[in-house]
Design an enzyme around this catalytic site. Structure first.
Site, PDB file in Angstrom:
ATOM      1  N   LYS A   1      -9.905   9.364   3.817  1.00  0.00           N
ATOM      2  CA  LYS A   1      -9.146  10.083   2.792  1.00  0.00           C
ATOM      3  C   LYS A   1      -9.853   9.840   1.467  1.00  0.00           C
ATOM      4  O   LYS A   1      -9.975   8.694   1.019  1.00  0.00           O
ATOM      5  CB  LYS A   1      -7.711   9.567   2.730  1.00  0.00           C
ATOM      6  CG  LYS A   1      -6.903  10.205   1.612  1.00  0.00           C
ATOM      7  CD  LYS A   1      -5.477   9.670   1.565  1.00  0.00           C
ATOM      8  CE  LYS A   1      -4.913   9.843   0.161  1.00  0.00           C
ATOM      9  NZ  LYS A   1      -3.641   9.158  -0.033  1.00  0.00           N
TER      10      LYS A   1
ATOM     11  N   GLY B   1       3.345   7.639  -6.863  1.00  0.00           N
ATOM     12  CA  GLY B   1       4.328   6.614  -7.206  1.00  0.00           C
ATOM     13  C   GLY B   1       5.504   7.096  -8.037  1.00  0.00           C
ATOM     14  O   GLY B   1       6.357   6.305  -8.404  1.00  0.00           O
TER      15      GLY B   1
ATOM     16  N   ALA C   1       1.621  12.175  -1.838  1.00  0.00           N
ATOM     17  CA  ALA C   1       1.993  11.618  -3.151  1.00  0.00           C
ATOM     18  C   ALA C   1       3.153  12.349  -3.798  1.00  0.00           C
ATOM     19  O   ALA C   1       3.240  13.564  -3.769  1.00  0.00           O
ATOM     20  CB  ALA C   1       0.814  11.624  -4.117  1.00  0.00           C
ATOM     21  N   GLY C   2       4.014  11.539  -4.376  1.00  0.00           N
ATOM     22  CA  GLY C   2       5.123  12.078  -5.154  1.00  0.00           C
ATOM     23  C   GLY C   2       6.401  12.280  -4.368  1.00  0.00           C
ATOM     24  O   GLY C   2       7.483  12.356  -4.931  1.00  0.00           O
TER      25      GLY C   2
ATOM     26  N   ASN D   1       4.072   6.826   0.805  1.00  0.00           N
ATOM     27  CA  ASN D   1       3.934   5.376   0.888  1.00  0.00           C
ATOM     28  C   ASN D   1       4.982   4.680   0.023  1.00  0.00           C
ATOM     29  O   ASN D   1       5.803   3.914   0.509  1.00  0.00           O
ATOM     30  CB  ASN D   1       2.516   4.965   0.455  1.00  0.00           C
ATOM     31  CG  ASN D   1       2.325   3.452   0.442  1.00  0.00           C
ATOM     32  OD1 ASN D   1       3.025   2.723   1.135  1.00  0.00           O
ATOM     33  ND2 ASN D   1       1.397   2.973  -0.354  1.00  0.00           N
ATOM     34  N   THR D   2       4.988   5.008  -1.275  1.00  0.00           N
ATOM     35  CA  THR D   2       5.907   4.324  -2.191  1.00  0.00           C
ATOM     36  C   THR D   2       7.354   4.437  -1.725  1.00  0.00           C
ATOM     37  O   THR D   2       8.106   3.458  -1.733  1.00  0.00           O
ATOM     38  CB  THR D   2       5.787   4.922  -3.609  1.00  0.00           C
ATOM     39  OG1 THR D   2       4.420   4.896  -3.996  1.00  0.00           O
ATOM     40  CG2 THR D   2       6.604   4.127  -4.608  1.00  0.00           C
TER      41      THR D   2
END
Ligand code: SF4
Lengths: 257, 378
Positions: A99, A160, A186-187, A208-209
């Site tokens: 990635k 994040g 993301a997001g 992930n976050t």
């Protein structure tokens, strides 16, 4: 859902379309539990955190064998660094998926699309299965197709932020125009947002976050998997058209028949 | 334009007047804002904001977890030499102090490296006193050459260098720079640095920016808390970090919050910076710059450090000695230290403490990728 609804990236079949990361967990030991309880098949790992020399600290030891490892180039500030990290990842035994994450902006952590295209071009030629993380931009996505990317990973909102699908319209255009799998990365903060991305036709979602910072990351990973699966089913089923107003009970133009 | 221009303007702010005019509502409003500006940051450093430490802490904790997860980067300092050409009134290494002077040979550096590497740490911060004569850039580069075999990330805390010199060190594998202004107040700076090259305020002030230009990956700034009014010093430090982050987006900017510690010269701090003050600084800074690193050293006691983990700190030193050669030759090096440390815990103890708080100790968060790789074609 048809059992054969598989995502294929770099020639490999992926059944579970929810991907997650390893970066923000309180302990690496939770990763096997997440995999066991959610059936996650793809996990991204920042190579910068991989410590091969120390068995206890080596994050790779926590990733179950059946999981497809997606090393990322987190920490790279330009194409050159991303390429070096990718080569290092392969030399380290992390396989040939990569990635590309090139961030030269520490204020908002937005990806550098230009450098990402450059890195993709080089690495695809070297036989990597390249999954570039980008700000959603049609021209950039086309350039990534030409460069040999295996998928395109547009952000839903900055890393994040847990702000969800802020870039929805742009992602929709990528889904419509680009033949490669579009993986929203993301997001995404909630399973419902992941479901929405999937309903639109995204091929997969990575978060992930949202998982790592949940009170119960194992349960949250399951929730995401289920939401992604539900969104995929809805997409395959074909969503009914939306209407601005309800049908009038008696048609206003019926007299014309 | 350099940060000096911003400092020149900022120092004319009527701080007292601003702080006196702060209302509870101002603070509550700031606590709901998504992005804080410098004026908000100044407000959060006000005496009145001290009554809002808990809501500030809640927000700081949330932001830190959001951006860094439940992780803490661990590193340790390694003192290469304590020779110093300066007369800083607050430091044991001052040329005026009678102190056993010492500089590690490359063989000794290797011994130190082995001892530290055995603890599992992969990030290291190398320090020297400020003596270009005893510790020239070439010596630092040679040491880095040795250390590279043992560590993935090497930062420096040495006398201010030129951009070219920083670039030279980046080329051999240094990826981080820590340099404290010590005191931003220019008058006080002159007073505290009566002699030596460090007297050049401007050259030091611009050093972090030269580090950014030389492509350091991380640059850490800080004020030595206790030398001047901490509210102003913390404000200037935050402004400095913000200035650098805006101008050098590709550098990770962080701050450190060192409080002055007992030292050989017996200097006692002008200003008492209490634990509450320190906490207010950390919280205000985290709210102002949600993605910036915050480092806390072993200058602080164990119990306080344990509590600071949840307030915004992202980097901690562990297994620390400020003695030259202190990691490998425990007995012979005593008396060469820069200051007394407060948290004597070893790496394993810090690791266990972090785990018990639900945090992951991170030993490696970067790997130096300098040098040509086979087939390099970018
Ligand atoms: S603070 Fe630095 S420059 Fe000043 S005396 Fe100590 S080592 Fe030397």
């Amino acid at each position: 859902m048809p059992n054969n609804d598989k995502l294929i990236i770099g020639g490999q079949e992926i059944g579970n379309r929810f991907f997650t990361g390893t970066g923000k967990h309180a302990s690496n030991a939770i990763i096997p539990q997440i995999v066991e309880h959610s059936g996650i098949e793809v996990i991204t790992v920042a190579l910068r955190r991989v410590d091969l020399s120390s068995p206890q600290e080596n994050i790779l030891n926590y990733i179950p064998k059946q999981v497809k490892l997606l090393p990322n180039t987190s920490g790279a500030r330009n194409a050159q660094e991303a390429v070096r990290i990718a080569r290092l990842a392969r030399a380290t035994g992390c396989g040939n998926w990569i990635k590309i994450e090139v961030i030269s902006d520490n204020k908002y952590l937005l990806p550098d699309n230009y450098e990402t295209v450059k890195a993709t071009e080089i690495l695809a030629k070297e036989g990597f299965v390249v999954l570039p993380y980008v700000s959603p931009d049609l021209m950039v996505a086309k350039a990534l197709v030409d460069a040999g990317a295996a998928a395109v990973m547009p952000l839903g909102a900055p890393i994040g932020t847990n702000k969800g699908l802020q870039t929805k319209e742009l992602i929709r255009i990528l889904i419509d125009e680009i033949k490669l799998p579009i993986i929203v990365d993301a997001g995404i903060g909630r399973p419902s947002e992941a479901a929405e991305a999937m309903e639109m036709g995204a091929a997969a979602v990575l978060a992930n976050t949202a998982v790592a910072t949940a009170k119960d990351p194992v349960l949250m990973a399951r929730a995401f998997c289920q939401a992604v699966e539900a969104g995929r089913k809805a997409y395959l089923a074909g969503l009914g058209p939306t209407r601005d107003v309800a049908d009038a009970s008696s048609p206003l133009t019926g007299f014309l028949d | 334009m350099s940060f000096y221009d911003i400092y020149q303007e900022a120092k004319n702010i009527d701080f007292e007047q601003h702080w006196q005019s702060v209302t509870d509502n101002d603070i509550l409003r700031i606590l709901t804002k998504e992005r804080l500006d410098a004026a908000d940051y100044l407000t959060l450093l006000s005496p009145r904001a001290a009554d809002f430490l808990e809501p500030m802490a809640q927000r700081a904790h949330r932001l830190t977890v959001q951006h860094f997860g439940h992780t803490m980067l661990l590193y340790t300092p390694m003192y290469l030499a304590n020779h110093c050409a300066n007369h800083c009134l607050y430091c044991s290494f001052s040329a005026l102090n009678k102190l056993k002077r010492k500089k590690l040979s490359l063989a000794q550096v290797e011994e130190e490296a082995k001892a530290i590497a055995a603890t599992g740490l992969k990030h290291i911060l190398i320090l020297t006193g400020e003596s270009p004569a005893h510790s020239p850039v070439s010596y630092i580069a040679d040491c880095v050459g040795v250390l590279k075999k043992y560590f993935d990330s090497i930062s420096i805390e040495v006398y201010p260098l030129s951009t070219e010199e920083y670039a030279q060190l980046v080329a051999v594998g240094v990826d981080g720079l820590t340099i404290y202004q010590e005191v931003y107040d220019e008058e006080m700076y002159k007073h505290l640095h009566p002699r030596g090259p460090k007297r050049d305020y401007r050259y030091r002030l611009d050093a972090p920016e030269r580090g950014c230009k030389a492509k350091m990956r991380t640059v850490n700034v800080g004020a030595l808390l206790g030398l001047e009014d901490w509210r102003k010093e913390a404000f200037f430090t935050g402004l400095h970090a913000d200035y650098l982050q805006n101008k050098y987006l590709d550098t990770e900017i962080g701050i450190s919050v060192p409080r002055i510690r007992p030292n050989v010269g017996g200097f006692s701090p002008k200003v008492d910076v209490t634990d509450r003050h320190l906490v207010q600084i950390i919280l205000a800074y985290r709210l102002f710059m949600p993605r910036a690193g915050i480092a806390v050293s072993t200058r602080e006691r164990a119990e306080l450090r344990n509590h600071l983990i949840k307030l915004g700190v992202t980097k901690m030193s562990a297994g620390v000695t400020t003695e030259v050669g202190g990691h490998s030759e425990k007995d012979s090096a005593e008396g060469t230290g820069q200051f007394e440390i407060s948290d004597n815990r070893g790496v394993d103890e810090i690791k266990q403490m972090l785990l018990s708080q639900g945090y992951q100790p991170v030993f490696k968060d970067w790997q130096c990728i300098d040098g040509e790789m086979p087939g390099e074609s970018v």
